[in-house]
Motif scaffolding. Sequence first.
Motif, PDB file in Angstrom:
ATOM      1  N   VAL A  66       3.859  -7.101 -59.376  1.00 36.37           N
ATOM      2  CA  VAL A  66       3.910  -8.561 -59.562  1.00 36.37           C
ATOM      3  C   VAL A  66       4.844  -8.799 -60.749  1.00 36.37           C
ATOM      4  O   VAL A  66       4.645  -8.204 -61.821  1.00 36.37           O
ATOM      5  N   ASP A  67       5.849  -9.624 -60.553  1.00 33.19           N
ATOM      6  CA  ASP A  67       6.795  -9.924 -61.629  1.00 33.19           C
ATOM      7  C   ASP A  67       6.026 -10.416 -62.856  1.00 33.19           C
ATOM      8  O   ASP A  67       5.058 -11.180 -62.718  1.00 33.19           O
ATOM      9  N   SER A  68       6.459  -9.979 -64.052  1.00 31.23           N
ATOM     10  CA  SER A  68       5.646 -10.258 -65.243  1.00 31.23           C
ATOM     11  C   SER A  68       5.395 -11.753 -65.440  1.00 31.23           C
ATOM     12  O   SER A  68       4.316 -12.140 -65.896  1.00 31.23           O
ATOM     13  N   SER A  69       6.345 -12.598 -65.029  1.00 32.82           N
ATOM     14  CA  SER A  69       6.148 -14.042 -65.231  1.00 32.82           C
ATOM     15  C   SER A  69       5.138 -14.637 -64.241  1.00 32.82           C
ATOM     16  O   SER A  69       4.761 -15.804 -64.371  1.00 32.82           O
ATOM     17  N   HIS A  70       4.717 -13.844 -63.243  1.00 30.48           N
ATOM     18  CA  HIS A  70       3.763 -14.349 -62.235  1.00 30.48           C
ATOM     19  C   HIS A  70       2.432 -13.606 -62.264  1.00 30.48           C
ATOM     20  O   HIS A  70       1.569 -13.853 -61.421  1.00 30.48           O
ATOM     21  N   GLN A  71       2.256 -12.673 -63.223  1.00 31.44           N
ATOM     22  CA  GLN A  71       1.007 -11.907 -63.265  1.00 31.44           C
ATOM     23  C   GLN A  71      -0.155 -12.805 -63.674  1.00 31.44           C
ATOM     24  O   GLN A  71       0.037 -13.797 -64.379  1.00 31.44           O
ATOM     25  N   GLY A  72      -1.357 -12.453 -63.213  1.00 24.49           N
ATOM     26  CA  GLY A  72      -2.560 -13.207 -63.573  1.00 24.49           C
ATOM     27  C   GLY A  72      -2.766 -14.467 -62.752  1.00 24.49           C
ATOM     28  O   GLY A  72      -3.620 -15.288 -63.079  1.00 24.49           O
ATOM     29  N   LYS A  73      -1.989 -14.629 -61.658  1.00 21.31           N
ATOM     30  CA  LYS A  73      -2.144 -15.822 -60.807  1.00 21.31           C
ATOM     31  C   LYS A  73      -2.727 -15.452 -59.453  1.00 21.31           C
ATOM     32  O   LYS A  73      -2.523 -16.169 -58.474  1.00 21.31           O
ATOM     33  N   LYS A  74      -3.387 -14.286 -59.380  1.00 25.64           N
ATOM     34  CA  LYS A  74      -4.027 -13.818 -58.144  1.00 25.64           C
ATOM     35  C   LYS A  74      -3.025 -13.397 -57.058  1.00 25.64           C
ATOM     36  O   LYS A  74      -3.408 -13.255 -55.897  1.00 25.64           O
ATOM     37  N   LEU A  75      -1.766 -13.196 -57.429  1.00 20.62           N
ATOM     38  CA  LEU A  75      -0.807 -12.741 -56.408  1.00 20.62           C
ATOM     39  C   LEU A  75      -1.059 -11.277 -56.056  1.00 20.62           C
ATOM     40  O   LEU A  75      -0.944 -10.883 -54.895  1.00 20.62           O
ATOM     41  N   GLY A  76      -1.431 -10.464 -57.063  1.00 22.59           N
ATOM     42  CA  GLY A  76      -1.713  -9.044 -56.817  1.00 22.59           C
ATOM     43  C   GLY A  76      -2.841  -8.889 -55.796  1.00 22.59           C
ATOM     44  O   GLY A  76      -2.724  -8.129 -54.831  1.00 22.59           O
ATOM     45  N   ILE A  77      -3.892  -9.633 -56.000  1.00 21.48           N
ATOM     46  CA  ILE A  77      -5.040  -9.557 -55.089  1.00 21.48           C
ATOM     47  C   ILE A  77      -4.636 -10.015 -53.678  1.00 21.48           C
ATOM     48  O   ILE A  77      -5.063  -9.431 -52.686  1.00 21.48           O
ATOM     49  N   ARG A  78      -3.758 -11.017 -53.609  1.00 18.00           N
ATOM     50  CA  ARG A  78      -3.300 -11.507 -52.287  1.00 18.00           C
ATOM     51  C   ARG A  78      -2.451 -10.457 -51.582  1.00 18.00           C
ATOM     52  O   ARG A  78      -2.539 -10.295 -50.367  1.00 18.00           O
ATOM     53  N   VAL A  79      -1.620  -9.757 -52.334  1.00 17.64           N
ATOM     54  CA  VAL A  79      -0.797  -8.688 -51.751  1.00 17.64           C
ATOM     55  C   VAL A  79      -1.718  -7.625 -51.153  1.00 17.64           C
ATOM     56  O   VAL A  79      -1.543  -7.204 -50.005  1.00 17.64           O
ATOM     57  N   ILE A  80      -2.727  -7.208 -51.919  1.00 16.49           N
ATOM     58  CA  ILE A  80      -3.641  -6.162 -51.438  1.00 16.49           C
ATOM     59  C   ILE A  80      -4.417  -6.645 -50.207  1.00 16.49           C
ATOM     60  O   ILE A  80      -4.578  -5.903 -49.236  1.00 16.49           O
ATOM     61  N   GLU A  81      -4.863  -7.898 -50.210  1.00 18.31           N
ATOM     62  CA  GLU A  81      -5.580  -8.432 -49.038  1.00 18.31           C
ATOM     63  C   GLU A  81      -4.709  -8.358 -47.792  1.00 18.31           C
ATOM     64  O   GLU A  81      -5.162  -7.969 -46.722  1.00 18.31           O
ATOM     65  N   ALA A  82      -3.429  -8.725 -47.940  1.00 22.55           N
ATOM     66  CA  ALA A  82      -2.509  -8.705 -46.784  1.00 22.55           C
ATOM     67  C   ALA A  82      -2.298  -7.267 -46.299  1.00 22.55           C
ATOM     68  O   ALA A  82      -2.287  -7.005 -45.089  1.00 22.55           O
ATOM     69  N   LEU A  83      -2.177  -6.321 -47.233  1.00 23.03           N
ATOM     70  CA  LEU A  83      -1.953  -4.925 -46.834  1.00 23.03           C
ATOM     71  C   LEU A  83      -3.216  -4.333 -46.203  1.00 23.03           C
ATOM     72  O   LEU A  83      -3.133  -3.556 -45.246  1.00 23.03           O
ATOM     73  N   LYS A  84      -4.397  -4.711 -46.697  1.00 19.80           N
ATOM     74  CA  LYS A  84      -5.652  -4.261 -46.083  1.00 19.80           C
ATOM     75  C   LYS A  84      -5.746  -4.802 -44.649  1.00 19.80           C
ATOM     76  O   LYS A  84      -6.167  -4.097 -43.734  1.00 19.80           O
ATOM     77  N   PHE A  85      -5.325  -6.030 -44.458  1.00 17.66           N
ATOM     78  CA  PHE A  85      -5.337  -6.641 -43.123  1.00 17.66           C
ATOM     79  C   PHE A  85      -4.423  -5.846 -42.181  1.00 17.66           C
ATOM     80  O   PHE A  85      -4.801  -5.537 -41.043  1.00 17.66           O
ATOM     81  N   ILE A  86      -3.229  -5.477 -42.659  1.00 18.24           N
ATOM     82  CA  ILE A  86      -2.290  -4.694 -41.830  1.00 18.24           C
ATOM     83  C   ILE A  86      -2.919  -3.335 -41.497  1.00 18.24           C
ATOM     84  O   ILE A  86      -2.855  -2.862 -40.356  1.00 18.24           O
ATOM     85  N   GLY A  87      -3.561  -2.715 -42.500  1.00 15.39           N
ATOM     86  CA  GLY A  87      -4.222  -1.429 -42.271  1.00 15.39           C
ATOM     87  C   GLY A  87      -5.289  -1.532 -41.178  1.00 15.39           C
ATOM     88  O   GLY A  87      -5.366  -0.686 -40.284  1.00 15.39           O
TER      89      GLY A  87
END
Length: 151
Positions: free
Chosen positions: A94-115
Amino acid sequence: QANLHEGYRLFPLRSNDFERGYLDVLSVLTEVGAHSIDTWNAQFQFMKKHNDTYFTITIMDELTNRVAATGTILIEHKFVHKNGLVGHIEDIAVDSSHQGKKLGIRVIEALKFIGQATGCYKVILDCASKNIPFYEKCGFAPKESQMAWYI
Ligand code: ACO
């Protein structure tokens, strides 16, 4: 899409993400190296040819049209578990200027869905100890140990 903050959109990795700062976002993770458009294209085309194996997603900042976050899941084919599939999550950034906005968790949710959608019986990842609380919030639990051999 439903869970993303306004102003962000999720995409599969696209050929012109080189211009949208994809590699700059990855540099929060580790050394990315000096790429040219040709070295980018070579790797992008390889992954595209193997698009049943490599799934890379981006979350775009719609205001700037720059990549804000990314992650990859690699689908491994095994003999065990009766030709089972294992998803390997890699290169979460997650780009440092966007960290802490729940984007990391959203990325993982999307990858878990693909899995799940590709039929994996488990999804695994390696991470630094300091990121364990983040992955626990994403539904992962510590298991065994990570080993490495650098060449
Ligand atoms: N320690 C404790 N909690 C954390 C941490 C941390 N290091 N990072 C995030 N969290 C928590 C947040 O507080 C939040 O908790 P809440 O839901 O209770 O409010 C929750 O986890 C979700 O956080 P996000 O806002 O989604 O996290 P962010 O978007 O900042 O992404 C990430 C986290 C991916 C670790 C990001 O900070 C980053 O890119 N760091 C640098 C690169 C990196 O270390 N990537 C992971 C490599 S491992 C791999 O690729 C498999």
